[in-house]
Design an enzyme around this catalytic site. Structure first.
Site, PDB file in Angstrom:
ATOM      1  N   ARG A  80      -8.104  17.130   6.939  1.00 37.95           N
ATOM      2  CA  ARG A  80      -9.084  18.126   5.925  1.00 37.95           C
ATOM      3  C   ARG A  80     -10.205  18.063   6.003  1.00 37.95           C
ATOM      4  NH1 ARG A  80      -8.816  12.398   3.098  1.00 37.95           N
ATOM      5  NH2 ARG A  80      -7.027  11.987   4.271  1.00 37.95           N
ATOM      6  N   ARG A 108      -7.135  10.880  19.847  1.00 38.88           N
ATOM      7  CA  ARG A 108      -7.259  11.439  20.996  1.00 38.88           C
ATOM      8  C   ARG A 108      -6.148  12.237  21.289  1.00 38.88           C
ATOM      9  NH1 ARG A 108      -3.188   5.499  19.719  1.00 38.88           N
ATOM     10  NH2 ARG A 108      -3.653   7.193  18.172  1.00 38.88           N
ATOM     11  N   GLY A 165      -9.936   4.228  12.613  1.00 36.24           N
ATOM     12  CA  GLY A 165      -8.982   4.214  14.620  1.00 36.24           C
ATOM     13  C   GLY A 165     -10.037   4.899  15.776  1.00 36.24           C
ATOM     14  N   ILE A 166     -11.035   6.388  14.887  1.00 39.38           N
ATOM     15  CA  ILE A 166     -11.709   6.357  15.844  1.00 39.38           C
ATOM     16  C   ILE A 166     -12.802   6.074  16.279  1.00 39.38           C
ATOM     17  CG2 ILE A 166     -12.859   8.708  16.344  1.00 39.38           C
ATOM     18  CD1 ILE A 166     -11.019  10.375  14.280  1.00 39.38           C
ATOM     19  N   GLY A 167     -13.512   5.150  15.241  1.00 39.09           N
ATOM     20  CA  GLY A 167     -14.869   4.659  15.159  1.00 39.09           C
ATOM     21  C   GLY A 167     -14.738   3.193  15.625  1.00 39.09           C
ATOM     22  N   GLU A 168     -13.220   2.466  15.893  1.00 39.03           N
ATOM     23  CA  GLU A 168     -13.456   1.172  16.671  1.00 39.03           C
ATOM     24  C   GLU A 168     -12.466   1.621  17.544  1.00 39.03           C
ATOM     25  OE1 GLU A 168     -10.379  -1.095  14.141  1.00 39.03           O
ATOM     26  OE2 GLU A 168     -11.358  -0.313  12.499  1.00 39.03           O
ATOM     27  N   ASN A 169     -12.249   2.951  18.025  1.00 40.92           N
ATOM     28  CA  ASN A 169     -11.745   2.812  19.899  1.00 40.92           C
ATOM     29  C   ASN A 169     -11.989   3.708  20.126  1.00 40.92           C
ATOM     30  OD1 ASN A 169      -9.128   0.863  19.392  1.00 40.92           O
ATOM     31  ND2 ASN A 169      -8.714   2.483  17.832  1.00 40.92           N
ATOM     32  N   GLU A 221      -8.509  -3.760   5.879  1.00 40.36           N
ATOM     33  CA  GLU A 221      -8.749  -4.192   3.881  1.00 40.36           C
ATOM     34  C   GLU A 221      -7.121  -4.572   3.368  1.00 40.36           C
ATOM     35  OE1 GLU A 221      -8.107   0.751   5.726  1.00 40.36           O
ATOM     36  OE2 GLU A 221      -9.147   1.174   3.288  1.00 40.36           O
ATOM     37  N   GLY A 245     -11.700   7.368  10.690  1.00 38.26           N
ATOM     38  CA  GLY A 245      -9.384   7.651  10.724  1.00 38.26           C
ATOM     39  C   GLY A 245      -9.431   8.938  10.856  1.00 38.26           C
ATOM     40  N   ASN A 287       0.577  -1.049  -0.057  1.00 32.75           N
ATOM     41  CA  ASN A 287      -0.032   0.055   0.011  1.00 32.75           C
ATOM     42  C   ASN A 287       0.916   1.352   0.118  1.00 32.75           C
ATOM     43  OD1 ASN A 287      -1.751   2.317   0.483  1.00 32.75           O
ATOM     44  ND2 ASN A 287      -2.719   1.423   2.561  1.00 32.75           N
ATOM     45  N   ARG A 290      -2.901  -1.553  -3.586  1.00 33.48           N
ATOM     46  CA  ARG A 290      -3.725  -0.917  -3.274  1.00 33.48           C
ATOM     47  C   ARG A 290      -3.364   0.577  -4.422  1.00 33.48           C
ATOM     48  NH1 ARG A 290      -4.151   3.967   0.779  1.00 33.48           N
ATOM     49  NH2 ARG A 290      -5.938   4.345   0.532  1.00 33.48           N
ATOM     50  N   ASP A 322      -5.185  14.943  15.909  1.00 30.05           N
ATOM     51  CA  ASP A 322      -4.604  13.372  16.511  1.00 30.05           C
ATOM     52  C   ASP A 322      -6.420  13.256  17.150  1.00 30.05           C
ATOM     53  OD1 ASP A 322      -3.377  10.344  16.729  1.00 30.05           O
ATOM     54  OD2 ASP A 322      -4.574  11.152  18.756  1.00 30.05           O
ATOM     55  N   HIS A 353     -12.409   5.237   0.109  1.00 28.94           N
ATOM     56  CA  HIS A 353     -12.444   3.845   1.447  1.00 28.94           C
ATOM     57  C   HIS A 353     -13.280   2.489   0.773  1.00 28.94           C
ATOM     58  CE1 HIS A 353     -11.260   7.208   4.937  1.00 28.94           C
ATOM     59  NE2 HIS A 353     -10.565   6.330   4.608  1.00 28.94           N
TER      60      HIS A 353
HETATM   61  P1  ADP Z   1      -5.355   6.067   8.730  1.00 27.22           P
HETATM   62  O1  ADP Z   1      -7.060   6.787   8.391  1.00 27.22           O
HETATM   63  O2  ADP Z   1      -4.696   7.310   8.573  1.00 27.22           O
HETATM   64  O3  ADP Z   1      -5.499   4.646   8.602  1.00 27.22           O
HETATM   65  P2  ADP Z   1      -6.172   5.115  11.150  1.00 27.22           P
HETATM   66  O4  ADP Z   1      -8.055   4.616  10.898  1.00 27.22           O
HETATM   67  O5  ADP Z   1      -5.796   4.605  11.978  1.00 27.22           O
HETATM   68  O6  ADP Z   1      -6.330   6.679  10.658  1.00 27.22           O
HETATM   69  O7  ADP Z   1      -7.285   6.353  12.638  1.00 27.22           O
HETATM   70  C1  ADP Z   1      -6.620   7.060  13.354  1.00 27.22           C
HETATM   71  C2  ADP Z   1      -7.077   8.229  14.177  1.00 27.22           C
HETATM   72  O8  ADP Z   1      -7.758   7.336  15.439  1.00 27.22           O
HETATM   73  C3  ADP Z   1      -6.973   8.972  14.920  1.00 27.22           C
HETATM   74  O9  ADP Z   1      -6.945  10.983  14.946  1.00 27.22           O
HETATM   75  C4  ADP Z   1      -5.909   8.720  16.907  1.00 27.22           C
HETATM   76  O10 ADP Z   1      -6.399   9.429  17.552  1.00 27.22           O
HETATM   77  C5  ADP Z   1      -7.475   7.514  16.123  1.00 27.22           C
HETATM   78  N1  ADP Z   1      -7.861   6.868  17.230  1.00 27.22           N
HETATM   79  C6  ADP Z   1      -6.721   5.450  17.413  1.00 27.22           C
HETATM   80  N2  ADP Z   1      -7.076   4.762  18.735  1.00 27.22           N
HETATM   81  C7  ADP Z   1      -8.001   5.879  19.551  1.00 27.22           C
HETATM   82  C8  ADP Z   1      -8.426   5.636  20.723  1.00 27.22           C
HETATM   83  N3  ADP Z   1      -8.085   4.602  22.132  1.00 27.22           N
HETATM   84  N4  ADP Z   1      -9.285   6.759  21.302  1.00 27.22           N
HETATM   85  C9  ADP Z   1      -9.354   7.439  20.578  1.00 27.22           C
HETATM   86  N5  ADP Z   1      -8.977   7.690  19.171  1.00 27.22           N
HETATM   87  C10 ADP Z   1      -8.494   7.013  18.689  1.00 27.22           C
END
Ligand code: ADP
Length: 398
Positions: free
Chosen positions: A240, A283, A329-333, A385, A209, A10, A90, A281, A179
């Site tokens: 963005r 987080r 990353g955000i949706g999962e965490n 992916e 993310g 990728n 990719r 970010d 995506h």
């Molecule tokens: P990309 O689009 O670059 O692949 P990711 O899907 O890895 O990005 O998502 C990155 C985002 O996910 C960042 O904003 C990061 O802060 C957020 N993230 C990762 N872990 C957590 C968490 N535990 N809580 C909140 N946000 C998180």
């Protein structure tokens, strides 16, 4: 180990993610990331057998090629022999030409290059990765998996801009969406988990993310998505701006801003970073909010409000809804972000399952809310992916 390993590449404009993956199970026996290409701290790091290693790349020359060279050595040192059956790439933009994974040959590479003006940062990097891999593995099938492909099923009314039709016929200006591989994967995974036939399943897939997009999936197919001609439109993202009055561009140009300054502001200095004045970010935003940072609080509110509005409007292309899927990353965490979005959806009958929402983090999926009214759930499905790319590439193995 199975008989079908696929090397997934990728290539981004200044990075290269890679994984050597069992195409049946998705298990990666080698994975890594090359980053900061073109800069003096260009490097490549990887994980193998639980062990991490990192190498700095020498300055000068082509870092994509150097990185592929190192990946080839790594793969060769693993003695996988004939188990390696294909290379999956990719590719960001497949335009209207590619609605499926495609075996790469000179003609297809030329088409991808010809679409570089649609994705100037990505397609040339993808082609660099493809050429380097073709030289290294001349006898293996090389397969392109396009980020745009899943969205080629969108109806004309969803992909047509409300602008002069010549802009479409002359320049190809329309909604393409990105995506796609992620929305494809999580919708199939959600259907499996809900015991639904994917051909009859309806979802709103929400990938949050650094880049973020929403996709309406009707009977398993993408029927609308929030990214458009470029990945700049739709949701607010890390840096963005997402949807924005195009009049602002004219206004800034008239104020004396250069094209580059406008482009830079909207792509790299907006979103979480721009609104908070602090960080791109999520987080960092949540932490700063906890210590009372006003900009971070506003960024959180704008982000969650906009995602919620998109989810509401994406009911329109669907006859019914099985699930809202959160991924990325955000949706999962991010529990607070999901919680706020669910709160905003109260008129649609969504009631949070607090324990479920708290448990669905760090690689664990699950149901996080239910709506009796819609007969739907909200759920978290970790995206993968690379696994999609590996399994689609394996389909071309000899
Ligand atoms: P990309 O689009 O670059 O692949 P990711 O899907 O890895 O990005 O998502 C990155 C985002 O996910 C960042 O904003 C990061 O802060 C957020 N993230 C990762 N872990 C957590 C968490 N535990 N809580 C909140 N946000 C998180």
């Amino acid at each position: 180990m199975s008989n079908s390993l696929v090397l997934v590449l990728n290539a981004g404009s200044s990075s290269l993610k890679f994984a050597l993956m069992d195409a049946q199970t998705g298990e990666a026996i080698l994975s890594g990331l090359g980053e900061c290409f073109g800069l003096e701290d260009a490097r490549i790091s990887w994980k193998r057998d639980g062990e991490k290693q990192e190498l700095m790349l020498e300055e000068g020359g082509n870092h994509h090629e150097k990185a592929v060279g190192i990946i080839v050595e790594l793969v060769e040192s693993m003695n996988v022999g004939e188990q390696l059956v294909a290379i999956g790439h990719r590719v960001v933009h497949g335009g209207e030409k590619f609605a499926d994974a495609t075996l790469l040959n000179d003609a297809v590479i030329e088409e991808i290059e010809a679409m570089s003006d649609l994705a100037p940062l990505h397609n040339p990097a993808n082609v660099m990765g493809i050429r380097a891999a073709m030289t290294a593995f001349p006898s293996l099938p090389q397969v392109a998996v396009f980020d745009t492909a899943f969205h080629q099923s969108m109806p004309q009314k969803a992909y047509t801009g409300a602008i002069a039709n010549e802009l479409y016929t002359d320049y190809g200006i329309r909604r393409y969406g990105f995506h796609g591989t992620s929305h494809y994967f999580v919708s199939r995974e959600a259907a499996k988990q809900l015991n639904k036939n994917i051909d009859e399943a309806n979802f709103i897939s929400v990938h949050l993310g650094n880049g973020a997009s929403v996709c309406a999936v009707r009977n398993g197919q993408s029927v609308d998505t929030s990214m458009g001609f470029t990945p700049l439109s739709g949701l607010m993202m890390g840096t963005r701006c997402g949807d924005l009055d195009p009049g602002i561009i004219e206004f800034l140009l008239k104020k004396g801003w250069s094209q580059e300054q406008v482009f830079d502001a909207l792509n790299k200095k907006s979103g979480f970073l721009g609104v908070s004045g602090l960080t791109s970010d999520a987080r960092g935003i949540l932490e700063a909010m906890d210590s009372g940072h006003e900009g971070a609080k506003l960024a959180f509110e704008v982000f969650t409000y906009r995602v919620s509005k998109y989810i509401g409007s994406y009911l329109i292309p669907l006859d019914s809804l099985d699930a809202i899927i959160f991924t990325g990353g955000i949706g999962e965490n991010s529990l607070p972000i999901r919680r706020e979005i669910l709160k905003n959806l109260k008129l649609l009958g969504f009631v949070e399952d607090e324990a479920g929402n708290e448990a669905a983090r760090f690689g664990n999926g699950g149901i996080i809310a239910k709506s009796e009214m819609l007969g739907a759930v909200a759920m978290v499905v970790p995206t993968n992916e690379e696994f999609v790319i590996a399994s689609q590439a394996e389909g071309f193995a000899k």
